[in-house]
Scaffold this active site. Structure first.
Site, PDB file in Angstrom:
ATOM      1  N   LYS A  80      17.341 -28.224 -16.544  1.00 44.83           N
ATOM      2  CA  LYS A  80      18.673 -27.863 -16.293  1.00 44.83           C
ATOM      3  C   LYS A  80      18.615 -26.923 -15.219  1.00 44.83           C
ATOM      4  O   LYS A  80      18.217 -25.692 -15.043  1.00 44.83           O
ATOM      5  CB  LYS A  80      19.380 -27.589 -17.198  1.00 44.83           C
ATOM      6  CG  LYS A  80      20.778 -27.624 -16.890  1.00 44.83           C
ATOM      7  CD  LYS A  80      21.659 -27.421 -18.321  1.00 44.83           C
ATOM      8  CE  LYS A  80      23.287 -27.111 -18.058  1.00 44.83           C
ATOM      9  NZ  LYS A  80      23.694 -26.723 -19.479  1.00 44.83           N
ATOM     10  N   SER A 155      27.489 -29.668 -21.039  1.00 47.36           N
ATOM     11  CA  SER A 155      27.418 -29.426 -19.373  1.00 47.36           C
ATOM     12  C   SER A 155      25.980 -30.083 -18.879  1.00 47.36           C
ATOM     13  O   SER A 155      25.830 -30.268 -18.151  1.00 47.36           O
ATOM     14  CB  SER A 155      27.433 -28.048 -19.038  1.00 47.36           C
ATOM     15  OG  SER A 155      26.340 -27.379 -19.922  1.00 47.36           O
ATOM     16  N   SER A 179      26.594 -28.288 -25.149  1.00 42.47           N
ATOM     17  CA  SER A 179      26.240 -28.788 -24.373  1.00 42.47           C
ATOM     18  C   SER A 179      24.659 -29.518 -24.217  1.00 42.47           C
ATOM     19  O   SER A 179      24.318 -30.099 -23.182  1.00 42.47           O
ATOM     20  CB  SER A 179      26.224 -27.593 -22.932  1.00 42.47           C
ATOM     21  OG  SER A 179      27.606 -27.600 -22.870  1.00 42.47           O
TER      22      SER A 179
END
Length: 479
Positions: A80, A155, A179
């Site tokens: 990420k 997210s 998330s």
């Protein structure tokens, strides 16, 4: 074909595959289906081919010598884009960090590579990890591979989508209020929230420091346990990382679940829960009962305060953390500014997106003179009550099981104009985040429209082993 850690590692070890060929295969999948034009998933923001192929060559050389391979040997992994990788972009999904290339690796990245993982590149995410749909990225939304008109969750939507689409065997995400777990549920993969302090946050671009956690996405529970085993442990670079011994998460999976006490919180089955999700969770509970688990009702009475508590604490900490992005040290600097104060204002205005600005404003207000006690201090007091609810419940049960999301993945654009509706998508995830306990989302079926459903299993502090054991039992029920 979806690969697992075991199949990749075994193939490299026995010579039926090479780490280099495995990396090239996954890069070809990314090239074919992940472009940000048309119907591409848009999960990757940057690829690190040179680094990946150099690592793959090292693994192939080890295999050629017949040496013992590390736990993640040759496994293609995505990171990420809120975690630093030396030499690769680290944008956190924001324009304000466009062009920034950090000079060091996050501890989680270092641990993966030491364990033999091949790091494919950086994954799309909501800007500074602020969002529940991955529509807040400055580099375009990520599409859900299971239904291209739906969001992948946020997210860490890029991380979940990359695993679901077969672009990576495992990925790293971060979870501040859901998330990792929520996008795992939306995309039909496994996502783990470790106990706060179990995995180092060094090298993580912070959103809310008392809530942020790093964890894995995988296609199955055993892979999740394997990656968590690699990531877990104390780090001298992170003062909040715990010195508690790391359990044998993979070994724990072999133990039966018979006799485990499963808590079912009434507060998670109220109004607003989609009927198909309710039915899927009830089926999971029936399956656990058939495995001779003891199903017990528990109460988490302060759950109704979790969303407002989370959004006061998280925005306050974000306001403090994001003050460092000012155009001085790294990232964007406005070319229009003529004075120092203008540079601050214009850089932030041009660099931050609407959701980040909204949260900075909310957090700054909550921390301002005259409001600190009324908002931030009060939220911390309620956080203590939420934590106490879980500790009380865990005196009676071993894990708590409930829905992961109130609805399946919603359509792209459906909630972008209603921030409150978007925040309420986290209703079942934020309490565990505030309490610092561990949790996992495991696929447990799908709706009549074919959308994935995830079940949430929450464990005691530092008891990831029991939580994953129940997760494996749920996974086996799916056939």
């Amino acid at each position: 074909m979806d690969f697992t850690i075991d199949t990749v590692r075994a193939g490299v070890a026995n010579g039926s595959a090479t780490a280099t060929a495995m990396a090239e295969l996954h890069y070809s999948r990314i090239a074919a289906d992940d472009g940000d034009k048309g119907k591409g998933i848009n999960s990757f923001l940057a690829l690190s081919k040179e680094r990946a192929l150099a690592q793959a060559a090292k693994i192939d050389a080890l295999a050629a010598k017949g040496e013992e391979l590390p736990a993640l040997a040759g496994v293609p992994v995505g990171i990420k884009d809120v975690l630093t990788m030396k030499g690769s972009p680290a944008t956190a999904g924001s324009l304000i960090l466009k062009g920034y290339r950090p000079p060091y690796d996050a501890t989680a990245v270092t641990k993966l590579e030491t364990a033999g993982a091949v790091l494919l590149g950086k994954l799309n995410c909501d800007e500074f990890a602020m969002g529940s749909s991955n529509e807040n990225s400055a580099y375009g939304p990520v599409l859900n591979p299971r239904a291209l008109d739906r969001v992948p969750g946020g997210s860490s939507g890029g991380s979940a989508a990359a695993v679901a689409a077969g672009f990576a065997v495992a990925t790293l995400g971060t979870d501040t209020g859901g998330s990792i777990r929520q996008p795992a549920a939306f995309c039909g993969v496994v996502g783990v929230l470790p106990t706060y302090g179990r995995v180092s946050r060094y090298g993580l671009i912070a959103f809310a420091s008392s809530l942020d956690r790093v964890g894995p996405f995988t296609n199955n529970v055993k892979d999740a346990a394997t990656v968590l085993q690699v990531l877990a442990g104390q780090d001298a670079m992170d003062a909040t990382s715990s010195d508690r011994p790391v359990g044998d998460y993979v070994g724990a999976l072999e133990k039966p679940v018979e006799g485990l006490r499963i808590g079912v919180p009434a507060e998670y089955f109220g109004e607003g829960l989609d009927p198909e999700i309710r039915a899927a969770i009830e089926k999971v509970l029936d399956g656990l009962k058939a495995e001779k688990c003891v199903i017990k009702p528990v109460s988490l009475p302060h759950t109704k305060y979790a969303i407002p508590t989370y959004y006061v604490i998280a925005t306050a900490e974000a306001s403090s953390n994001l003050s460092r992005f000012d155009g001085v040290r790294f990232g964007l600097r406005s070319a229009e500014a003529k004075t120092l104060s203008e540079m601050y204002r214009k850089t932030r205005d041009e660099g931050f997106g609407p959701e980040v600005k909204r949260r900075i404003l909310l957090g700054t207000y909550a921390l301002s003179a005259g409001y600190y006690d009324a908002y931030y201090k009060k939220a911390q007091q309620v956080r203590a009550l939420l934590t106490r609810d879980f500790l009380t419940a865990f005196n009676e049960v071993d894990v708590i099981v409930g829905p992961m999301t109130p609805t399946p993945a919603f359509k792209l654009g459906e909630k972008t104009d209603d921030p409150v509706a978007m925040y309420l998508a986290d209703i079942y995830s934020v309490a565990a985040s505030l309490a610092g306990i561990c949790g996992v989302s495991v696929p447990c079926g799908q709706t009549k429209d074919g959308l994935p459903i995830g079940v949430q299993i929450m464990g005691k502090h530092f008891d990831e082993g029991t939580m994953l054991r129940v997760g494996l039992a749920v996974e086996k029920m799916q056939g």
